[in-house]
Write a protein that holds these residues in place. Sequence first.
Motif, PDB file in Angstrom:
ATOM      1  N   GLU A   1      -1.224  12.241  -4.871  1.00  0.00           N
ATOM      2  CA  GLU A   1      -0.963  12.010  -3.449  1.00  0.00           C
ATOM      3  C   GLU A   1       0.212  12.842  -2.962  1.00  0.00           C
ATOM      4  O   GLU A   1       0.147  13.467  -1.884  1.00  0.00           O
ATOM      5  CB  GLU A   1      -0.685  10.520  -3.206  1.00  0.00           C
ATOM      6  CG  GLU A   1      -0.447  10.208  -1.730  1.00  0.00           C
ATOM      7  CD  GLU A   1      -0.110   8.745  -1.479  1.00  0.00           C
ATOM      8  OE1 GLU A   1       0.188   8.417  -0.307  1.00  0.00           O
ATOM      9  OE2 GLU A   1      -0.130   7.945  -2.438  1.00  0.00           O
ATOM     10  N   ILE A   2       1.291  12.870  -3.732  1.00  0.00           N
ATOM     11  CA  ILE A   2       2.459  13.653  -3.325  1.00  0.00           C
ATOM     12  C   ILE A   2       2.115  15.133  -3.266  1.00  0.00           C
ATOM     13  O   ILE A   2       2.483  15.832  -2.308  1.00  0.00           O
ATOM     14  CB  ILE A   2       3.639  13.398  -4.278  1.00  0.00           C
ATOM     15  CG1 ILE A   2       4.175  11.975  -4.087  1.00  0.00           C
ATOM     16  CG2 ILE A   2       4.768  14.406  -4.042  1.00  0.00           C
ATOM     17  CD1 ILE A   2       5.197  11.555  -5.124  1.00  0.00           C
TER      18      ILE A   2
ATOM     19  N   MET B   1       0.124   8.637  -7.684  1.00  0.00           N
ATOM     20  CA  MET B   1       1.224   9.139  -6.867  1.00  0.00           C
ATOM     21  C   MET B   1       1.397  10.641  -7.024  1.00  0.00           C
ATOM     22  O   MET B   1       1.683  11.341  -6.051  1.00  0.00           O
ATOM     23  CB  MET B   1       2.520   8.411  -7.229  1.00  0.00           C
ATOM     24  CG  MET B   1       2.571   6.965  -6.789  1.00  0.00           C
ATOM     25  SD  MET B   1       4.061   6.139  -7.401  1.00  0.00           S
ATOM     26  CE  MET B   1       5.349   7.097  -6.594  1.00  0.00           C
ATOM     27  N   ARG B   2       1.236  11.143  -8.239  1.00  0.00           N
ATOM     28  CA  ARG B   2       1.366  12.587  -8.457  1.00  0.00           C
ATOM     29  C   ARG B   2       0.383  13.358  -7.579  1.00  0.00           C
ATOM     30  O   ARG B   2       0.755  14.346  -6.921  1.00  0.00           O
ATOM     31  CB  ARG B   2       1.129  12.925  -9.924  1.00  0.00           C
ATOM     32  CG  ARG B   2       2.253  12.539 -10.869  1.00  0.00           C
ATOM     33  CD  ARG B   2       1.898  12.884 -12.305  1.00  0.00           C
ATOM     34  NE  ARG B   2       1.649  14.311 -12.450  1.00  0.00           N
ATOM     35  CZ  ARG B   2       1.050  14.855 -13.510  1.00  0.00           C
ATOM     36  NH1 ARG B   2       0.592  14.078 -14.479  1.00  0.00           N
ATOM     37  NH2 ARG B   2       0.878  16.169 -13.572  1.00  0.00           N
TER      38      ARG B   2
ATOM     39  N   ILE C   1       6.425  12.800 -12.536  1.00  0.00           N
ATOM     40  CA  ILE C   1       7.119  11.545 -12.242  1.00  0.00           C
ATOM     41  C   ILE C   1       7.454  10.844 -13.550  1.00  0.00           C
ATOM     42  O   ILE C   1       6.561  10.585 -14.375  1.00  0.00           O
ATOM     43  CB  ILE C   1       6.276  10.613 -11.361  1.00  0.00           C
ATOM     44  CG1 ILE C   1       5.905  11.289 -10.041  1.00  0.00           C
ATOM     45  CG2 ILE C   1       7.031   9.310 -11.079  1.00  0.00           C
ATOM     46  CD1 ILE C   1       4.977  10.466  -9.154  1.00  0.00           C
TER      47      ILE C   1
ATOM     48  N   ARG D   1      -0.014  15.835  -0.146  1.00  0.00           N
ATOM     49  CA  ARG D   1       0.732  15.687   1.101  1.00  0.00           C
ATOM     50  C   ARG D   1       1.816  16.761   1.264  1.00  0.00           C
ATOM     51  O   ARG D   1       2.055  17.245   2.385  1.00  0.00           O
ATOM     52  CB  ARG D   1       1.340  14.282   1.188  1.00  0.00           C
ATOM     53  CG  ARG D   1       0.299  13.185   1.410  1.00  0.00           C
ATOM     54  CD  ARG D   1       0.935  11.814   1.471  1.00  0.00           C
ATOM     55  NE  ARG D   1       1.921  11.701   2.545  1.00  0.00           N
ATOM     56  CZ  ARG D   1       2.679  10.629   2.753  1.00  0.00           C
ATOM     57  NH1 ARG D   1       2.549   9.560   1.952  1.00  0.00           N
ATOM     58  NH2 ARG D   1       3.551  10.594   3.742  1.00  0.00           N
TER      59      ARG D   1
ATOM     60  N   SER E   1       8.432   3.121   0.156  1.00  0.00           N
ATOM     61  CA  SER E   1       7.440   4.020  -0.435  1.00  0.00           C
ATOM     62  C   SER E   1       8.133   5.256  -1.008  1.00  0.00           C
ATOM     63  O   SER E   1       8.721   6.045  -0.262  1.00  0.00           O
ATOM     64  CB  SER E   1       6.413   4.444   0.610  1.00  0.00           C
ATOM     65  OG  SER E   1       5.631   5.530   0.136  1.00  0.00           O
TER      66      SER E   1
ATOM     67  N   THR F   1       6.568   7.749  -2.305  1.00  0.00           N
ATOM     68  CA  THR F   1       5.764   8.882  -1.851  1.00  0.00           C
ATOM     69  C   THR F   1       6.208   9.352  -0.475  1.00  0.00           C
ATOM     70  O   THR F   1       6.403  10.557  -0.246  1.00  0.00           O
ATOM     71  CB  THR F   1       4.274   8.506  -1.820  1.00  0.00           C
ATOM     72  OG1 THR F   1       3.852   8.168  -3.142  1.00  0.00           O
ATOM     73  CG2 THR F   1       3.432   9.651  -1.297  1.00  0.00           C
ATOM     74  N   ASP F   2       6.378   8.425   0.454  1.00  0.00           N
ATOM     75  CA  ASP F   2       6.823   8.796   1.801  1.00  0.00           C
ATOM     76  C   ASP F   2       8.183   9.482   1.759  1.00  0.00           C
ATOM     77  O   ASP F   2       8.423  10.470   2.466  1.00  0.00           O
ATOM     78  CB  ASP F   2       6.900   7.562   2.701  1.00  0.00           C
ATOM     79  CG  ASP F   2       5.534   7.029   3.091  1.00  0.00           C
ATOM     80  OD1 ASP F   2       4.521   7.718   2.852  1.00  0.00           O
ATOM     81  OD2 ASP F   2       5.475   5.896   3.631  1.00  0.00           O
TER      82      ASP F   2
ATOM     83  N   VAL G   1       7.882  13.137   0.299  1.00  0.00           N
ATOM     84  CA  VAL G   1       7.258  14.062   1.244  1.00  0.00           C
ATOM     85  C   VAL G   1       8.207  14.380   2.394  1.00  0.00           C
ATOM     86  O   VAL G   1       8.331  15.534   2.825  1.00  0.00           O
ATOM     87  CB  VAL G   1       5.924  13.487   1.771  1.00  0.00           C
ATOM     88  CG1 VAL G   1       5.342  14.386   2.857  1.00  0.00           C
ATOM     89  CG2 VAL G   1       4.924  13.316   0.632  1.00  0.00           C
TER      90      VAL G   1
END
Length: 500
Positions: free
Chosen positions: A233-234, A230-231, A259, A237, A168, A170-171, A174
């Motif tokens: 979500e990131i 993703m933008r 991104i 978070r 991921s 994203t993970d 973060v």
Amino acid sequence: MSARITEADLIGSIADALQYISYYHPPDFIAAMASAYEREQSPSAKAAIAQILINSRMCATGHRPICQDTGIANVFVEVGVEARTDWTRPLQDMIDDAVRQAWMLETNPLRASVVVDPLDNRRNSGDNTPAMVQVQMVAGKDVHVTVSAKGGGSENKTQFAVLNPSASVTDWVVDRVGQMGAGWCPPGMLGIGVGGSVDKAMAMAKASLNEPIDITDLRARGPANRVEEMRLEILDRVNALGIGAQGLGGITTALDVKIATFPTHAASMPVALIPNCAATRHIDFTLAGDGPTTFAAPDLSLWPQIEGQGPIGRRLSLDDLTASTLASLSPGETLLLSGKLYTGRDAAHKRMVETLRAGDALPVDLKGRALYYVGPVDAIPGEVIGPAGPTTATRMDKFTEELLAATGLKVMIGKAERGAEAIEAIRRHGAVYMVAVGGAAYLVSQAIKAARVVAYDDLGMEAIREFTVEDMPVTVAVDTHGNSIHETGPRQWAQKWARA
């Protein structure tokens, strides 16, 4: 037949652009920061954002650098394959001439931060050359140029990994931001490059930082694809980490997330993460053969009017730093410092420690004194000193124990967090670490009433200076017991996010 795009037009336009961005934030950045200021609930973070915005407006009216780290010049050039030019020299040479011209302008000299040999004596080039240049051939007859100035604090926090294709992104982002600390001077931008090769991912991440801030519009209309999902979500978070402005704890750490992607090897997923700080500086222009570009000053109404712009905080004399006074200071407390302090960064610390190890006396007496981690911009007529904001304190961590033990130094001032070893040394010696706001260099310089070089003048901006300050705004970051606002602040605001 169209006129030629001349070398003089290219050099002059780039030089003017570099000067322009030294004192004007992009309008979209000002709008995003103003919105962050209105939303912020953490008093410490809100005060930091206020200083950044006040500083920004001062620089816009005074035409002086937003940050003492006027950065490395990054120049992205898209040359149309049908463009008619009179160029006879490499782009690097022409762009370096522009950088030299911009950095050495007498009315607004910028700080030369580039060292020629990164492995040996790290001699300063003196004019901030060479620039970092990226060139691309594109369709068309024009030449499109984007210039940015990237400070070392944010650049040093760059992250890279080649992830498993099933991992991921994203993970990973973060997690990396959570470990980056505050040295990149949030709130700012996060640029992410995914795919391509190692170098392609880095180039995409760097270039993405020059895109407009549009996350609010994206949220309003909703994501149209996975990258836009993703933008959002990131961003959410990362802000939920509670890092906040300057790492003091708060609800806004990132203003936007960009991104960029590119096809890559089936076995790979290169990912680059490059943050941009609260001194985000960039502009773009197009040359079409009709002369150099001119840049219009932004409307000052873009900057918000912030109430209570006068000095706020408990006044502290740097000329009377008793043990009881230092013990009374608490992490997160705002102070207004007055009196004498010394300055010193990496090179000065290295030389001082070498002197102490040789059994010799230092050229300055630090007993009971304060040391400010700063490399200021040169002054212009009418100034005591140029913009003089703090540098990242962690670079001084390895020198802290020896310096405190040998000199009796009691106060250090920089930006961002300190490492565990430095915090323990601060606790052991009953010292205090304070932070000034990164990205508020011109505002900070107004508190400096006298300045003179007292040692190591050969180090240029890294020489040891004696400042006399009056109501210099700082925040207590580490107290005499080793308690750090950079640990307690983000933890507190992350918990508030979790309960929301």
